[in-house]
Write a protein that holds these residues in place. Structure first.
Motif, PDB file in Angstrom:
ATOM      1  N   CYS A  57     -13.730 -50.939  17.266  1.00  0.00           N
ATOM      2  CA  CYS A  57     -14.682 -51.868  16.652  1.00  0.00           C
ATOM      3  C   CYS A  57     -14.532 -53.245  17.321  1.00  0.00           C
ATOM      4  O   CYS A  57     -13.420 -53.710  17.549  1.00  0.00           O
ATOM      5  CB  CYS A  57     -14.390 -51.974  15.160  1.00  0.00           C
ATOM      6  N   ARG A  59     -15.093 -56.016  16.091  1.00  0.00           N
ATOM      7  CA  ARG A  59     -14.663 -57.040  15.146  1.00  0.00           C
ATOM      8  C   ARG A  59     -13.203 -56.847  14.710  1.00  0.00           C
ATOM      9  O   ARG A  59     -12.438 -57.782  14.704  1.00  0.00           O
ATOM     10  CB  ARG A  59     -15.584 -56.968  13.930  1.00  0.00           C
ATOM     11  N   CYS A  60     -12.845 -55.588  14.367  1.00  0.00           N
ATOM     12  CA  CYS A  60     -11.503 -55.372  13.805  1.00  0.00           C
ATOM     13  C   CYS A  60     -10.610 -54.478  14.666  1.00  0.00           C
ATOM     14  O   CYS A  60      -9.441 -54.309  14.356  1.00  0.00           O
ATOM     15  CB  CYS A  60     -11.612 -54.783  12.400  1.00  0.00           C
ATOM     16  N   CYS A  69     -17.526 -51.109  13.075  1.00  0.00           N
ATOM     17  CA  CYS A  69     -17.164 -49.966  12.220  1.00  0.00           C
ATOM     18  C   CYS A  69     -17.821 -50.072  10.841  1.00  0.00           C
ATOM     19  O   CYS A  69     -18.323 -51.131  10.464  1.00  0.00           O
ATOM     20  CB  CYS A  69     -15.645 -49.869  12.094  1.00  0.00           C
ATOM     21  N   CYS A  72     -16.325 -52.900   8.515  1.00  0.00           N
ATOM     22  CA  CYS A  72     -16.769 -54.263   8.842  1.00  0.00           C
ATOM     23  C   CYS A  72     -18.242 -54.461   8.484  1.00  0.00           C
ATOM     24  O   CYS A  72     -18.652 -55.556   8.120  1.00  0.00           O
ATOM     25  CB  CYS A  72     -16.573 -54.560  10.324  1.00  0.00           C
TER      26      CYS A  72
HETATM   27 ZN   LIG Z   1     -14.380 -53.020  12.194  1.00  0.00          ZN
END
Ligand SMILES: [Zn+2]
Length: 202
Positions: A57, A59-60, A69, A72
């Motif tokens: 992902c 972001r994470c 994902c 998120c």
């Molecule tokens: Zn994520």
């Protein structure tokens, strides 16, 4: 004539599974050939696809087939509470408790400069970017209680303070496990439990 038979190659390849040595790999290979060729074909197809399509992902850094994902992307998750873990399997473990409604950040390792894992390798620049957005109110540091895990936690605390002095940083509680008997605990766990004792309701 190929120098290595396909059967030998199959057995050698199965040894990449965790906990599988030569004997187990042989048993698995013969089992698949003898009894479950269909299952093995299915496995090989899914393995191939999963290895090619599952990424991280943006972001994470948890595993996902998408850019972002599902965790998120879920608007019902509380994005002001960020739980920092070492690996995607830690996300799964915490999610299975259904006791956390915030979002995650996955380091994909822990600080261990001697093994080549510095801040860059474990995603600290991306975590810093995330903290700089100033929408996070609490960071829960859920790294291991090993020397490397503690060093990683220490780094995250400093990072959080650098980007936002008001951010609340907490660490997972450590101590006596549920159903655990004190006599069987190691000294350091017991010492931590005493240091982190909770006041009982009166
Ligand atoms: Zn994520």
């Amino acid at each position: 004539m190929p120098s290595v038979s396909l059967l030998t190659e199959l057995i050698d390849s199965l040894k990449c599974l965790p906990g599988v040595g030569k004997k187990s790999a042989q048993r698995m290979a013969y089992h698949l050939l003898d009894k479950n060729r269909q299952g093995a074909l299915q496995l090989s197809q899914v393995l191939n696809e999963a290895m090619q399509r599952i990424g991280n992902c943006e972001r994470c850094r948890d595993y996902t087939e998408e850019k972002i994902c599902t965790l998120c992307a879920n608007p019902r998750r509380d994005s002001t509470i960020l739980c920092v873990v070492e690996s995607p399997s830690d996300v799964l473990a915490i999610e299975s408790t259904a006791s956390f409604s915030g979002v995650f950040f996955v380091l994909l390792g822990q600080l261990s400069p001697l093994d080549g894992f510095g801040p860059e390798e474990i995603g600290m620049p991306l975590l810093a970017e995330r903290l700089a957005q100033n929408d996070i109110e609490e960071v829960i540091v859920a790294t291991s209680s090993t020397i490397e895990g503690e060093a990683t936690a220490h780094y995250i605390v400093q990072l959080a303070n650098k980007y936002n002095g008001n951010i609340k940083v907490s660490r997972l509680a450590q101590g006596v496990p549920l159903g655990g008997e004190l006599g069987y605990l190691d000294q350091s766990t017991l010492a931590l439990s005493i240091a982190n004792r909770n006041r009982l309701e009166q």
